[in-house]
Design a protein around this motif. Sequence first.
Motif, PDB file in Angstrom:
ATOM      1  N   SER A 284       1.351 -10.911  55.849  1.00 36.17           N
ATOM      2  CA  SER A 284      -0.001 -10.549  55.424  1.00 36.17           C
ATOM      3  C   SER A 284      -1.036 -11.553  55.900  1.00 36.17           C
ATOM      4  O   SER A 284      -2.236 -11.350  55.694  1.00 36.17           O
ATOM      5  CB  SER A 284      -0.054 -10.443  53.888  1.00 36.17           C
TER       6      SER A 284
ATOM      7  N   LEU B 257      -9.088  -2.992  63.135  1.00 34.85           N
ATOM      8  CA  LEU B 257      -8.462  -4.027  62.311  1.00 34.85           C
ATOM      9  C   LEU B 257      -9.476  -4.734  61.424  1.00 34.85           C
ATOM     10  O   LEU B 257      -9.138  -5.224  60.345  1.00 34.85           O
ATOM     11  CB  LEU B 257      -7.749  -5.042  63.206  1.00 34.85           C
TER      12      LEU B 257
ATOM     13  N   LEU C 131      -5.004  -4.966  57.017  1.00 37.54           N
ATOM     14  CA  LEU C 131      -3.810  -4.806  56.188  1.00 37.54           C
ATOM     15  C   LEU C 131      -3.913  -5.686  54.953  1.00 37.54           C
ATOM     16  O   LEU C 131      -3.470  -5.326  53.863  1.00 37.54           O
ATOM     17  CB  LEU C 131      -2.560  -5.169  56.998  1.00 37.54           C
ATOM     18  N   SER C 132      -4.475  -6.893  55.113  1.00 34.01           N
ATOM     19  CA  SER C 132      -4.740  -7.771  53.976  1.00 34.01           C
ATOM     20  C   SER C 132      -5.932  -8.637  54.326  1.00 34.01           C
ATOM     21  O   SER C 132      -6.322  -8.757  55.496  1.00 34.01           O
ATOM     22  CB  SER C 132      -3.520  -8.641  53.652  1.00 34.01           C
TER      23      SER C 132
ATOM     24  N   HIS D 253       3.446  -4.882  62.821  1.00 32.46           N
ATOM     25  CA  HIS D 253       3.304  -4.350  61.461  1.00 32.46           C
ATOM     26  C   HIS D 253       1.848  -4.021  61.119  1.00 32.46           C
ATOM     27  O   HIS D 253       1.589  -3.175  60.257  1.00 32.46           O
ATOM     28  CB  HIS D 253       3.871  -5.339  60.447  1.00 32.46           C
ATOM     29  N   LEU D 254       0.894  -4.684  61.786  1.00 34.11           N
ATOM     30  CA  LEU D 254      -0.517  -4.396  61.525  1.00 34.11           C
ATOM     31  C   LEU D 254      -0.917  -3.008  62.026  1.00 34.11           C
ATOM     32  O   LEU D 254      -1.915  -2.445  61.568  1.00 34.11           O
ATOM     33  CB  LEU D 254      -1.411  -5.444  62.203  1.00 34.11           C
TER      34      LEU D 254
ATOM     35  N   VAL E  94       0.718   1.794  60.162  1.00 31.04           N
ATOM     36  CA  VAL E  94       0.027   2.936  59.556  1.00 31.04           C
ATOM     37  C   VAL E  94      -1.034   3.508  60.490  1.00 31.04           C
ATOM     38  O   VAL E  94      -1.084   4.730  60.683  1.00 31.04           O
ATOM     39  CB  VAL E  94      -0.560   2.557  58.186  1.00 31.04           C
TER      40      VAL E  94
ATOM     41  N   TYR F 213       6.513   5.159  55.131  1.00 32.50           N
ATOM     42  CA  TYR F 213       6.107   3.770  54.891  1.00 32.50           C
ATOM     43  C   TYR F 213       7.210   2.893  54.290  1.00 32.50           C
ATOM     44  O   TYR F 213       7.344   1.727  54.689  1.00 32.50           O
ATOM     45  CB  TYR F 213       4.862   3.737  54.010  1.00 32.50           C
TER      46      TYR F 213
ATOM     47  N   LEU G 276       6.027  -5.468  54.348  1.00 29.01           N
ATOM     48  CA  LEU G 276       4.638  -5.047  54.182  1.00 29.01           C
ATOM     49  C   LEU G 276       4.249  -4.972  52.713  1.00 29.01           C
ATOM     50  O   LEU G 276       5.088  -4.750  51.838  1.00 29.01           O
ATOM     51  CB  LEU G 276       4.425  -3.677  54.827  1.00 29.01           C
TER      52      LEU G 276
ATOM     53  N   LEU H 201       1.670   0.101  49.808  1.00 23.01           N
ATOM     54  CA  LEU H 201       0.683   0.969  50.451  1.00 23.01           C
ATOM     55  C   LEU H 201      -0.324   1.481  49.425  1.00 23.01           C
ATOM     56  O   LEU H 201       0.042   1.897  48.326  1.00 23.01           O
ATOM     57  CB  LEU H 201       1.401   2.155  51.107  1.00 23.01           C
TER      58      LEU H 201
ATOM     59  N   TYR I 248      -6.306   1.906  51.806  1.00 16.15           N
ATOM     60  CA  TYR I 248      -6.002   1.418  53.148  1.00 16.15           C
ATOM     61  C   TYR I 248      -6.024   2.578  54.148  1.00 16.15           C
ATOM     62  O   TYR I 248      -6.637   2.474  55.225  1.00 16.15           O
ATOM     63  CB  TYR I 248      -4.647   0.721  53.146  1.00 16.15           C
TER      64      TYR I 248
END
Length: 812
Positions: free
Chosen positions: A521, A559, A564-565, A618-619, A622, A649, A658, A661, A665
């Motif tokens: 993250s 992004l 993602l975080s 991983h970013l 989704v 997911y 991850l 979810l 997001y």
Amino acid sequence: MRIVNRGIDFLARCLNAICVKSKVLPHQPVADFQLDVTVPTFYIGRLNSRTDIAALAKVCRKLGLPDPTQEQELEGAELPRFIGIQNPPPLFGNKSRPSCALSQGKEIFDSLARAPEQKIQVVPVTILWGRNPGKEKPGLSTLISHSLTPSWFRKIFVVLFSGRDNLIRFSQPLDLAKLVEGRTDAEELPHKLVRVARVHFRRQKLAATGPKLPSREALFNSLLASPSIKKAIADEAKSKGLSQEEARQNALDLLDEIAANYSDAMVRVADRILTWLWNKLYNGIDVRYADQVRELTDKGHEIIYVPCHRSHMDYLLLTYVIYHQGLVPPHIAAGINLDFFPAGPIFRRSGAFFIRRSFSGNKLYSAVFKEYLSQLFIKGYSVKFYTEGGRSRTGHLLPPKTGMLAMTLQAMLRGIDRPISIVPVYIGYEHVMEINTYLKELAGDNKKNESVFGVFKAIKNLKNYGRGNLNFGTPINVNQFLNEHQPDWRDAIHPTDAQKPAWLGSQVSKLADEIMVNINSAAAVNSVNLLATILLTNDQFALSKVQLLEQMRFYLRMLEDAPLSEHVTLPEQSAEELLEHALTLNKFDVMNDQFGDIIAITEKERTLFNYYRNNVLHLFAVPSVVAQQLFKNHRITRSECKAQIKRLYPLFAKEWFLLELSDDYIDNILASFAEQGLIRADGEQLEVLKEGDNQATLEMLGKVVHHTLLRYALVIGLLSEDKKLSPSELEKESTAVAQRLGTLHGIKSPEFFDKKVLAAFIANLREEKLIEKCDDNTLVHSEALHIVNEDLHQLLPARIWQSISDTVAATR
């Protein structure tokens, strides 16, 4: 007397100008602490020393802060701006004169009492001359060490020998209103101010230098006297027919093999060498979120650093960064394979302690190592270890090995009286120096042992490695973690950890997963992993420069809009600047024709680039699935989009560690697509706009996780054939099918064929209850797996499914 004082101040300023070079933390205290230079400002320090004040004054002038050598007007009265809570001892004797801190504090609080609405800043300033922690038994080095409170005479030597290593650290101004709150006795307030300051400076010194060092002999003797090692020695003597003295010598030899031999002098030499090395190797090291760690040390937390492990360079880089954040270098758990000459002795004196790959069958070693680790925590040393156990050969985080983490929790159960916080750390590079070795090992070569020849070869091959990234992730307070997940954990506290609690294994696993999630993250996007993510999805691994820049801008904007975080970091440069920088790393071919430039990954780098893409894959998990849904369907409802993602997911989340979810997001991703003109979002309906290159843009993003989905599809395809396969048979057939598909579709990604990756996915299917093992050791699949299979059918091209179908049919 005033003339004498002015003369002494003049000499202190001269000595400071000639001998002192100060490092200031944080670099911008005015902005970081929102200091107001127009209000009455006081500085409070541990020692009322002329040289300390002179060094602080020099720094304050550069920062635009009020001068600590001048007096501060407060309601018409002139007060010294610097508050030293302790005077230096006299040249002869140990008893210092009382400082004026209490009277200065009284004046400040009296002024506040008369005018409560006024604002007064009291800024704590820690001033350290060198980072020597000192020794439990002082020796001759005490003369030039600032570890004890020096007299004015000894301070001259301290400044002469340690002036170039002066550290000045500003802290958040004290909340005077909070000190006053609930106090009716005005006389007590100055005493409280001094007590708060003393605790603060004690913590600051411990955070910057660590606890005083025992002699190696004294440390070993105290460890050998512990009940747990005494029992292990007795057991060793009995089981192997040895005398007590022989068994004790074995334990002593193990301690000598394991224990660090920290030396401040070695760290200072290493700091200068590494500063040269980073300037030679890298165009810069971007460090983010270090303020979180400093806040924890301010509160007296024991810090355990748990970074991801990409390269042997990690050992040096993280320790270097920590040191330059004004914190003591941690004791580092290093593999015993690194204990070779000359690296081993250097690492050991820099704080490394060595650990064998396995404790199996060696109870004495296990007892000795656990006791040593416990003593590190009990004495207050920060520690660093890699929960992955080794360097990642694929670029993805490896499944955590929980041995060190379990021993950490067991050490807590010895009754450590300080809170312990684990700080996950993400480390990323634009070039990993071992990358070619990793590729050979994935292809089947045996791992080579480290040696002095390898060191010289690495030095010889030093070159421009681009930029490095180091992000401190969200810390995990272990005490709070256990309070939430195991409220009765304190019942298991025992001074000798005689019995391992039944809940330890499950809580260690949960904690390990949370650490890995927090590492990922805090991922950092850089020029190389961004370009790898784009170019690896295209035929011939190439794009026109115009299209490449457009895709880079799209990814960076996406992004930023849908992180993602909050700890994920993006480069500050524009797409054009990132591309220009990346081209200097000699990893790309630039071809030119009448239509413009084409950027391609060089042939020798194509397989290697999978590693860099995997650092941040991983970013894109989704966003890539969302893009593929839109590209394949052109029109889809928001609820259909979310439902499909939520089914896939859990498979991504387990493999790539991850966060949970959230609908927000997914909505943020869709909103970014809409704002960039790719889709129309009309309430529940989502539609791809056909103008421009929208479909091509979505198709490229949709391909980012194709290889992962293909790996899922081939395993599920074998399961869907209703063949009676055991887990080991499924792993074997999945590997064979993956190699076949890799050949057919030109897949160069090493982890696509990796048996461990396929085995982990099969284990994940069982954990998600998509498959179950029968009594005869064969696997059966659930109805939910059919739905996942249908999702994959929708997302992957028909030609891929034809290859899977033909290959799976050939295994019947």
